[in-house]
Design an enzyme around this catalytic site. Structure first.
Site, PDB file in Angstrom:
ATOM      1  N   LYS A  39      37.592  28.846  30.657  1.00  0.00           N
ATOM      2  CA  LYS A  39      37.158  30.253  30.659  1.00  0.00           C
ATOM      3  C   LYS A  39      37.753  30.982  31.874  1.00  0.00           C
ATOM      4  O   LYS A  39      38.282  30.327  32.788  1.00  0.00           O
ATOM      5  CB  LYS A  39      35.632  30.308  30.698  1.00  0.00           C
ATOM      6  CG  LYS A  39      35.025  29.705  31.956  1.00  0.00           C
ATOM      7  CD  LYS A  39      33.512  29.556  31.842  1.00  0.00           C
ATOM      8  CE  LYS A  39      32.934  28.880  33.074  1.00  0.00           C
ATOM      9  NZ  LYS A  39      31.504  28.605  32.943  1.00  0.00           N
ATOM     10  N   TYR A 262      41.571  50.820  58.574  1.00  0.00           N
ATOM     11  CA  TYR A 262      40.526  51.841  58.476  1.00  0.00           C
ATOM     12  C   TYR A 262      39.511  51.706  59.605  1.00  0.00           C
ATOM     13  O   TYR A 262      39.114  50.585  59.956  1.00  0.00           O
ATOM     14  CB  TYR A 262      39.783  51.702  57.135  1.00  0.00           C
ATOM     15  CG  TYR A 262      40.643  52.039  55.944  1.00  0.00           C
ATOM     16  CD1 TYR A 262      41.075  53.345  55.708  1.00  0.00           C
ATOM     17  CD2 TYR A 262      41.039  51.050  55.056  1.00  0.00           C
ATOM     18  CE1 TYR A 262      41.876  53.648  54.614  1.00  0.00           C
ATOM     19  CE2 TYR A 262      41.831  51.344  53.956  1.00  0.00           C
ATOM     20  CZ  TYR A 262      42.251  52.649  53.740  1.00  0.00           C
ATOM     21  OH  TYR A 262      43.045  52.943  52.673  1.00  0.00           O
TER      22      TYR A 262
HETATM   23  C1  LIG Z   1      31.385  27.285  33.318  1.00  0.00           C
HETATM   24  C2  LIG Z   1      30.611  26.266  32.593  1.00  0.00           C
HETATM   25  C3  LIG Z   1      30.895  24.907  32.777  1.00  0.00           C
HETATM   26  C4  LIG Z   1      31.907  24.401  33.779  1.00  0.00           C
HETATM   27  O1  LIG Z   1      31.422  24.550  35.077  1.00  0.00           O
HETATM   28  P1  LIG Z   1      32.121  23.820  36.337  1.00  0.00           P
HETATM   29  O2  LIG Z   1      31.140  23.925  37.410  1.00  0.00           O
HETATM   30  O3  LIG Z   1      33.370  24.588  36.636  1.00  0.00           O
HETATM   31  O4  LIG Z   1      32.424  22.440  35.916  1.00  0.00           O
HETATM   32  C5  LIG Z   1      30.196  23.999  32.013  1.00  0.00           C
HETATM   33  N1  LIG Z   1      29.253  24.397  31.120  1.00  0.00           N
HETATM   34  C6  LIG Z   1      28.952  25.691  30.937  1.00  0.00           C
HETATM   35  C7  LIG Z   1      27.906  26.059  29.948  1.00  0.00           C
HETATM   36  C8  LIG Z   1      29.600  26.668  31.669  1.00  0.00           C
HETATM   37  O5  LIG Z   1      29.275  27.953  31.498  1.00  0.00           O
END
Ligand SMILES: *Cc1c(COP(=O)(O)O)cnc(C)c1O
Length: 381
Positions: A39, A262
């Site tokens: 993702k 700034y």
């Molecule tokens: C993002 C996510 C993961 C992976 O998380 P990590 O900490 O990067 O391993 C696993 N399960 C779900 C439901 C997630 O949303």
């Protein structure tokens, strides 16, 4: 090959991603499935350009958060299994039916709707049931009513119920165990009614390493793939896949008392040499690194001075006499040679590693390394 049109870029080492996947596979064995989490554009590493390496080195399916992420992958990869771990609103469900995406489901109502759409397209749609064991984010609430509803989902002929899963809050050993037990009990109740799940899963990266006993027959690592370590096992060593680099664009000498950026939020308290670097918070570098962050030039630390701008920032190089315009600057390195690792950077920025990498924006080109050579230069813009 595309040309690099900017000196600020992230280097993605696919050899390290391959190595990490092999190490994860070695660690968990061959009897369970790895849902590789890609993702957020593979945590900034580029979903399309890392997917093959991930799948060829031990991944069984790709997991994303949104339908848009799933469709991006599907356009490029016809055969990979793709799971959406998040919610997809009813009005978009038809797209996932057409594109053979696996959906997370946590209501009977949506399951029925999805089944109707599957019937319409004469397809079987795979789903994973999300069970809320305490996180209070998504999922069927842990209850008898939910068990009855999940049981009814099994009667929907055009749905293929592949899995049942939950997500740990990682609130502590006891709390985590309670969550795990709730999932197992729910699965057992359904199995007692003759319902079978091919996959049961609850472990993200941290849990997969810290709690081998909770791995069941699928894990969902994200951070591990990219070599970002938050678990407790010091003997399990992965390789950070991303480094972030730029070059010096400008150097000037400041007199004592001159301000920088700034509000003149930093002032030279003696004669100083300051370099301007072409990256800023629009590239995903945290603005709160002011007064804390540093980059590495000629193996030496150069502290950020003044407010970090959208596109540029300044560093003090008074002690780096050899620095010249065009010299290499390491923003995030692997932690050796005075570089700031992503782990250390996240601590300075008071966030986690995942946020730090996934916020690296589309404006920053990606340079892919494969077999130790530049394999691809990707300009999103
Ligand atoms: C993002 C996510 C993961 C992976 O998380 P990590 O900490 O990067 O391993 C696993 N399960 C779900 C439901 C997630 O949303």
């Amino acid at each position: 090959m595309d040309q690099l049109l900017r000196d600020t870029f992230v280097k993605i080492n696919l050899d390290n991603i391959a190595y990490n996947m092999q190490k994860i596979r070695e660690k968990v064995g061959d009897d369970l499935a790895i849902a590789a989490v890609v993702k957020a554009n593979a945590y900034g590493h580029g979903a399309l350009d890392t997917a093959e390496t991930i799948m060829e080195n031990g991944g069984d399916l790709l997991a994303v958060a949104t339908l848009t992420e799933a469709l991006q992958l599907r356009k490029c990869y016809k055969s990979y299994k793709i799971l959406i771990m998040g919610y997809t609103p009813d009005e978009y469900l038809e797209d996932l039916v057409i594109n053979d995406i696996i959906q997370t489901i946590f209501s009977l109502k949506q399951a029925r709707l999805l089944n109707d759409l599957a019937v319409k397209h004469n397809k079987k749609v795979s789903v994973h049931i999300k069970y809320d064991t305490g996180f209070n984010r998504l999922g069927f609430k842990d209850s008898q009513e939910s068990i009855d509803e999940i049981d009814q989902i099994f009667q929907l002929k055009n749905l293929q119920i592949e899995g049942m899963f939950s997500h740990l809050a990682l609130a502590g050993k006891e709390e985590d165990h309670l969550q795990y037990k709730k999932l197992i009990n729910a699965v057992k109740q359904l199995e007692d009614r003759g319902r079978k799940f091919k996959y049961r899963h609850i472990c993200d990266s941290i849990a997969a390493i810290n709690y081998p006993e909770y791995r069941l027959n699928m894990i969902r690592p994200g951070a591990l793939i990219y070599g970002l370590k938050s678990y407790q096992d010091d003997s399990f060593i992965l390789k950070q896949a991303m480094t972030f680099k730029t070059k010096i664009y400008h150097i000037k000498n400041l007199k004592k008392g001159e301000g920088v950026s700034y509000d003149y939020s930093w002032k030279a308290n003696k004669k100083a040499v300051v370099a301007t670097l072409p990256f800023g918070y629009a590239d995903g570098y945290p603005r709160n690194m002011k007064d804390k962050g540093f980059v590495t030039i000629h193996g030496k630390k150069a502290p950020i001075v003044g407010v970090i701008c959208m596109d540029q920032c300044m560093v003090d190089i008074s002690h780096i006499a050899e620095a010249r315009v065009g010299d290499e600057v390491i923003i995030y390195g692997d932690g050796t040679n005075n570089t700031l690792s992503i782990d250390a950077a996240s601590k300075l920025a008071e966030t986690n590693k995942n946020e730090l990498v996934c916020r690296i924006s589309m404006r920053t080109p990606r340079v892919y390394i494969k077999n130790k050579k530049i394999d691809k230069i990707l300009n999103y813009l």
